[in-house]
Design a protein around this motif. Structure first.
Motif, PDB file in Angstrom:
ATOM      1  N   ARG A 191       0.831  -1.195   0.000  1.00  0.00           N
ATOM      2  CA  ARG A 191       0.000   0.000   0.000  1.00  0.00           C
ATOM      3  C   ARG A 191       0.870   1.252   0.000  1.00  0.00           C
ATOM      4  O   ARG A 191       1.880   1.329   0.704  1.00  0.00           O
ATOM      5  CB  ARG A 191      -0.919  -0.011   1.215  1.00  0.00           C
ATOM      6  CG  ARG A 191      -2.066   0.978   1.122  1.00  0.00           C
ATOM      7  CD  ARG A 191      -3.085   0.795   2.222  1.00  0.00           C
ATOM      8  NE  ARG A 191      -2.542   1.116   3.525  1.00  0.00           N
ATOM      9  CZ  ARG A 191      -2.609   0.321   4.583  1.00  0.00           C
ATOM     10  NH1 ARG A 191      -3.183  -0.852   4.483  1.00  0.00           N
ATOM     11  NH2 ARG A 191      -2.102   0.677   5.749  1.00  0.00           N
ATOM     12  N   THR A 192       0.469   2.244  -0.783  1.00  0.00           N
ATOM     13  CA  THR A 192       1.258   3.467  -0.941  1.00  0.00           C
ATOM     14  C   THR A 192       0.753   4.624  -0.091  1.00  0.00           C
ATOM     15  O   THR A 192       1.404   5.667  -0.048  1.00  0.00           O
ATOM     16  CB  THR A 192       1.267   3.900  -2.413  1.00  0.00           C
ATOM     17  OG1 THR A 192      -0.089   4.113  -2.846  1.00  0.00           O
ATOM     18  CG2 THR A 192       1.907   2.828  -3.285  1.00  0.00           C
ATOM     19  N   GLY A 193      -0.396   4.496   0.551  1.00  0.00           N
ATOM     20  CA  GLY A 193      -0.954   5.584   1.346  1.00  0.00           C
ATOM     21  C   GLY A 193      -1.792   5.054   2.489  1.00  0.00           C
ATOM     22  O   GLY A 193      -2.188   3.880   2.496  1.00  0.00           O
ATOM     23  N   SER A 241      -4.062   3.320  -2.127  1.00  0.00           N
ATOM     24  CA  SER A 241      -3.829   4.631  -1.535  1.00  0.00           C
ATOM     25  C   SER A 241      -4.627   4.871  -0.265  1.00  0.00           C
ATOM     26  O   SER A 241      -4.435   5.907   0.373  1.00  0.00           O
ATOM     27  CB  SER A 241      -4.165   5.729  -2.553  1.00  0.00           C
ATOM     28  OG  SER A 241      -5.536   5.678  -2.916  1.00  0.00           O
ATOM     29  N   CYS A 242      -5.502   3.953   0.124  1.00  0.00           N
ATOM     30  CA  CYS A 242      -6.380   4.172   1.281  1.00  0.00           C
ATOM     31  C   CYS A 242      -6.219   3.038   2.276  1.00  0.00           C
ATOM     32  O   CYS A 242      -6.239   1.854   1.895  1.00  0.00           O
ATOM     33  CB  CYS A 242      -7.841   4.273   0.844  1.00  0.00           C
ATOM     34  SG  CYS A 242      -8.181   5.666  -0.251  1.00  0.00           S
ATOM     35  N   ARG A 274      -6.013   1.702  -7.657  1.00  0.00           N
ATOM     36  CA  ARG A 274      -5.522   2.964  -7.109  1.00  0.00           C
ATOM     37  C   ARG A 274      -6.193   3.284  -5.772  1.00  0.00           C
ATOM     38  O   ARG A 274      -5.542   3.732  -4.818  1.00  0.00           O
ATOM     39  CB  ARG A 274      -5.781   4.089  -8.108  1.00  0.00           C
ATOM     40  CG  ARG A 274      -5.252   5.439  -7.678  1.00  0.00           C
ATOM     41  CD  ARG A 274      -5.539   6.492  -8.727  1.00  0.00           C
ATOM     42  NE  ARG A 274      -6.966   6.730  -8.876  1.00  0.00           N
ATOM     43  CZ  ARG A 274      -7.665   7.572  -8.129  1.00  0.00           C
ATOM     44  NH1 ARG A 274      -7.060   8.253  -7.154  1.00  0.00           N
ATOM     45  NH2 ARG A 274      -8.947   7.747  -8.331  1.00  0.00           N
TER      46      ARG A 274
END
Length: 424
Positions: free
Chosen positions: A188-190, A274-275, A270
């Protein structure tokens, strides 16, 4: 172990195409014969035949019809199981008082394909990159079909089943893989907490005002689709030009479906990456796209307008987006919260004071007469579902008013995992 499906495009030669076509014809013949046996047994003797009764006759069928031997016992059993599932769905609809839809006979041209329910009798070989080979059968009668496709999982995957389908004179092999949770995981990026409201004007609207425009793939292709259908209507049925236009129409429909699926995969990936928490409302697209025709005694009104709205709802792929989010949030370690639409009423509830503010569908701006909160309608709905996800409690009745400073409290989150959601 998780289950993931990967689809390979097959490139059979002329002999392999002929052989696969014969196999589909034999499976279709078995399906129709089993259906006719069930109908005759009930009409003449009022007796219901089960799947196991028909499965036990397969050895005798293979003795009388040797061409069924190379198809494999498990694939033949799966065709009979497919008919049994159709009857179970028929009985369920009858019991629920819905339109029954009795199982129908199939033509070989409309029979989509056949399935191997376990890894026996076939094998998929990956050659690096996107090259692959599908091997069906064993010995001299085995077929090795060139394929193209690739999955992102490692070599530790185990195949579960294989489905071979024919669409628009093209062949595909869908393989269900058993994959470990480690191989499924995505980084995960965020760590954002976002509420999202899906719609038609904008495909997605987030609580922070971010929007994802609706590509409207079907609407953009409607002029070309209408032209092809008009040209086909002027041709003699089953003529060469009629079949050619039919193939072009089917190819266009397939392209629309492919670009829609690609768009949904990219956007849902996405969101999931991001979440840390994603909140939205439950969507029952089957109820949303119900026809407005009514009955002869009580005819509906604005039928054409409702048909156009139904087409746009289905073209947006909202139900497919929920299904994709349900497993992608598991892969990224995120959480998906689905609010009960009937209890929460996100489109009518104010995110500022939690009061119900009735609005018509044409009113696209939320203006609260109680607290003066003003926001775009979809953004307000996204904020409401996010509050519902972050607030403690077990339902709307337990929290008629939102707690103060709800956005700063992270220890009292109420986020439902996707596995616990009954509608996904």
């Amino acid at each position: 172990m998780e289950r993931r499906k990967v689809t390979f495009k097959l490139y059979p030669d002329a002999q392999e195409v002929e052989r696969l076509t014969v196999w589909i014809h034999l499976h279709c013949e078995l399906y129709n014969a089993a259906l006719e046996e069930r109908i005759d047994a009930y009409r003449k003797h009022a007796k219901s035949i089960s799947y196991y009764d028909q499965q036990n006759v397969l050895p005798e069928i293979k003795v009388a019809r040797p061409e069924y031997v190379e198809l494999g016992s498990h694939a033949l059993q799966q065709t009979l199981r497919r008919l049994d599932l159709a009857f179970q769905a028929f009985y369920r609809r009858v019991k629920a008082g819905q339109t029954p839809g009795f199982p129908r006979f199939r033509s070989s041209k409309r029979f989509t394909g056949f399935c191997y329910p376990d890894p026996a009798g076939w094998k998929i070989l990956q050659h690096g990159g996107r090259g692959a080979t599908l091997r069906i059968g064993s010995g001299r009668s085995a077929m090795s079909i060139r394929a193209r496709g690739k999955h992102r999982f490692g070599d530790s995957t185990r195949p579960n089943d294989l489905t071979i389908t024919r669409r628009n004179n093209q062949w595909f092999a869908s393989v269900t893989l058993r994959v470990s949770a480690e191989d499924c995981a995505r980084e995960r990026t965020g760590d954002d907490h976002r509420g999202v409201d899906f719609g038609i004007s904008d495909w997605a609207t987030f609580d922070n005002g971010e929007r994802v425009s609706n590509p409207r793939f079907l609407r953009n292709a409607l002029p070309k689709l209408s032209r092809l259908q008009r040209e086909r209507a002027r041709k003699k049925k089953n003529s060469i030009r009629y079949r050619r236009l039919s193939r072009q129409t089917a190819t266009l429909h397939e392209r629309i479906a492919n670009v829609r699926r690609d768009f949904l995969h990219k956007e849902t990936t996405r969101m999931a990456m991001s979440c840390a928490a994603l909140a939205t409302e439950e969507l029952r697209t089957k109820n949303m796209t119900r026809s407005a025709k009514g009955t002869q005694e009580m005819p509906g009104w604005m039928v054409r307008q409702k048909a156009g709205l139904n087409r746009e709802i289905l073209s947006a792929g909202l139900g497919m987006a929920h299904q994709m989010l349900s497993y992608k949030v598991i892969e990224t370690g995120s959480r998906l919260h689905l609010s009960n639409t009937r209890q929460l009423k996100p489109s009518q509830r104010c995110a500022g004071c939690w009061e119900i503010v009735p609005k018509t569908l044409a009113q696209r701006t939320h203006v609260c007469p109680h607290c003066g909160y003003i926001a775009p309608r979809d953004q307000n709905a996204a904020s409401v579902v996010l509050i519902d996800a972050l607030m403690p409690g077990t339902g709307v009745a337990a929290r008629p008013k939102p707690l103060p400073q709800w956005g700063k409290s992270k220890s009292v989150t109420r986020e439902t995992t996707a596995k616990a959601s009954p509608d996904i």
